[in-house]
Design an enzyme around this catalytic site. Structure first.
Site, short mmCIF file in Angstrom:
data_model
loop_
_atom_site.label_atom_id
_atom_site.label_comp_id
_atom_site.label_asym_id
_atom_site.label_seq_id
_atom_site.Cartn_x
_atom_site.Cartn_y
_atom_site.Cartn_z
N TRP A 158 0.81 -1.23 0.00
CA TRP A 158 0.00 0.00 0.00
C TRP A 158 0.83 1.27 0.00
O TRP A 158 0.31 2.36 -0.19
CB TRP A 158 -0.94 0.02 1.21
CG TRP A 158 -0.31 -0.36 2.52
CD1 TRP A 158 -0.43 -1.56 3.17
CD2 TRP A 158 0.53 0.45 3.35
NE1 TRP A 158 0.29 -1.54 4.34
CE2 TRP A 158 0.89 -0.31 4.47
CE3 TRP A 158 1.02 1.75 3.25
CZ2 TRP A 158 1.71 0.16 5.50
CZ3 TRP A 158 1.85 2.24 4.25
CH2 TRP A 158 2.18 1.45 5.36
N SER A 236 5.25 -7.40 3.22
CA SER A 236 5.92 -7.69 4.49
C SER A 236 6.60 -9.06 4.44
O SER A 236 6.28 -9.92 3.63
CB SER A 236 4.90 -7.68 5.63
OG SER A 236 4.01 -8.78 5.50
N GLU A 257 9.86 -9.14 -2.84
CA GLU A 257 10.57 -8.02 -2.24
C GLU A 257 9.88 -7.72 -0.92
O GLU A 257 8.75 -7.21 -0.89
CB GLU A 257 10.56 -6.80 -3.16
CG GLU A 257 11.57 -5.75 -2.73
CD GLU A 257 10.95 -4.42 -2.36
OE1 GLU A 257 11.28 -3.93 -1.26
OE2 GLU A 257 10.15 -3.89 -3.13
#
Length: 488
Positions: A158, A236, A257
């Site tokens: 986000w 995350s 990532e």
């Protein structure tokens, strides 16, 4: 042609599947909140596993025809998409600020990166190359060819909803893949904005699909679907582990990532003013919500007091407010994020951290609505603190004094993460040693963060697999095939 007034005060959008707007099969919606004032700016579908499957199937049907288009034409279409976004750059920037909360100037920067990722990807259209290798056999050659995976699923975070989508979408399309994006439920409109322009750019219906919804439901369904050939995800460490486990049964190709815990090393011979300016930028941009952010500072004892005096003063001077007025810091993305950051700081203080600048949650006056957190600077004696171990992802930074270069590297490497790191020194010998001794995939020397399109954004350790950007990132969207050509 897909159309939606993304500049409207309220957006009630649908999924984009097979070139058309589609509501969730069960009709449920998710309300999208403005982090600055908690108003609802619109709704998107709260999609199900069935909706995810529809998107993958639409992509599977469209992909062979797209792969048959010459690569240079695919590149032109992606470049045209970049141009269409550039023409509406202010609309997209304001949309990013409304749904994510970053100051409008930073949102404009994100739009520039979105355009840049797509433009760079388009330039790779003539760089899909193979090899011809001599065979041990008579009358034979070995050809190494590159092919698209088919359907690529993009899962984005986000914090940069437009740029991260473009970072994955561009190379996937130029390589000949079809694409399904899971639009994060907190910031879904930016991805829908980009996808809605794809048909105008000449990209056939079904090649670009967007499904909004919750990761544990829609994301898992996209990862598990047998039609998914590759998954590229930014998010995350926890989510990355879950995707890794879910993808294992289907032997899916992954590019992950994940989180970071970047050390910011300042040695005794550094340009202090330059280091302070970079530390402020690298910590507080986007309210500290960047995986490459300055998460922990290691300062040589000889310069630590001077550095911290200047850093604290610069941190205190940052303005906090309505992101549309372009302050130094905007809101955190959600109340949950504010609570998470506060809990990490509280644990660090309870464990003995000294508070050099007490910021914390802001809840009164102009901050009565929204999710606000003021800069906080802590001083620690060593690495034994929750604020050193956990990714804060907010405007909080701890500082530790170090004895020398070796001590700094020892503490910097004391982490499971390995995404980004910083070092400030004028000693050439130290700089030559740094890439051999600092265990991170991306190192910034005497500068703030900000990767470039032609480089390689790559995490080590628990910070991920694969990588993005440049020729190495583009190559990850193509699989190799060995062809033994025997004409005897």
């Amino acid at each position: 042609m897909l159309d939606l007034d993304f500049s409207a005060d309220r957006l009630d959008a649908a999924n984009i599947i097979g070139g058309g707007w589609c509501a969730a099969t069960q009709g449920a919606v998710i309300e999208v909140e403005n982090p600055a004032d908690e108003t609802v700016i619109g709704t998107v579908p709260d999609s199900s596993a069935e909706d995810a499957a529809r998107a993958v199937e639409a992509a599977r049907r469209a992909q062979p025809g797209w792969a048959a288009v010459p690569a240079v034409e695919r590149g032109r279409a992606v470049r045209k998409l970049a141009g269409l976004i550039a023409e509406r750059s202010e609309d997209l920037a304001r949309l990013i600020t409304r749904e994510q909360g970053k100051p409008i100037g930073q949102a404009r920067g994100e739009v520039g990166a979105t355009v840049g990722f797509l433009e760079y990807a388009s330039e790779n259209a003539r760089r899909i190359e193979g090899d011809i290798i001599a065979s041990d056999n008579r009358d034979e050659e070995i050809h190494i060819r590159r092919h698209p995976y088919g359907v690529v699923v993009g899962l984005t975070a986000w914090n940069y909803p437009a740029a991260l989508a473009a970072r994955k979408l561009g190379p996937a399309l130029v390589a000949g893949n079809a694409f399904v994006l899971l639009a994060h439920e907190i910031t879904p409109f930016s991805g829908l904005f980009i996808a809605a322009l794809a048909e105008q750019a000449g990209i056939p219906p079904g090649v670009v699909n967007v499904v909004s919804g919750r990761g544990p439901i829609v994301g898992q369904a996209l990862v598990e679907h047998p039609g998914t050939g590759m998954i590229t995800m930014t998010g995350s460490n926890r989510a990355g582990r879950e995707i890794f486990r879910t993808a294992a049964d289907g032997m899916k190709v992954l590019r992950l990532e994940l989180g970071g815990k970047a050390p910011f090393i300042v040695l005794e011979d550094a340009d202090i003013d330059r280091a302070v300016a970079a530390a402020v930028t690298a910590r507080y941009t986007n309210c500290g919500q960047i995986c490459t952010c300055n998460e922990r500072m290691y300062l040589h004892r000889d310069i630590a007091d001077e550095f911290l005096e200047k850093f604290v003063a610069a941190s205190r001077a940052l303005t906090i407010g309505d992101p549309m007025t372009d302050p130094g810091i905007g809101p955190k993305v959600s109340g949950t994020e504010v609570a998470k950051v506060k809990s990490i700081v509280d644990a660090a203080v309870a464990a003995g951290a000294e508070v050099l600048l007490e910021g914390g949650p802001l809840t009164e006056g102009p901050y009565a609505k929204g999710h606000w957190y003021a800069p906080t600077v802590l001083s620690l004696a060593n690495n034994d603190s929750p604020v050193i171990a956990q990714e804060v992802f907010g405007p909080v930074v701890p500082a530790v004094r170090v004895d020398d270069f070796d001590h700094a590297l020892q503490l910097a490497n004391d982490t499971e993460y390995g995404l980004s790191a910083y070092i400030f020194t004028q000693d050439h010998r130290r700089l030559m040693q740094t890439p051999y001794r600092l265990n991170f995939g991306e190192i910034y020397v005497n500068r703030a963060n900000g990767e470039q399109f032609q480089a390689f954004h790559n995490g080590w350790g628990h910070s991920g697999l694969g990588g993005e950007d440049g020729k190495y990132g583009f190559d990850g969207y193509l699989r190799k095939q060995a062809l033994y050509m025997n004409w005897a």
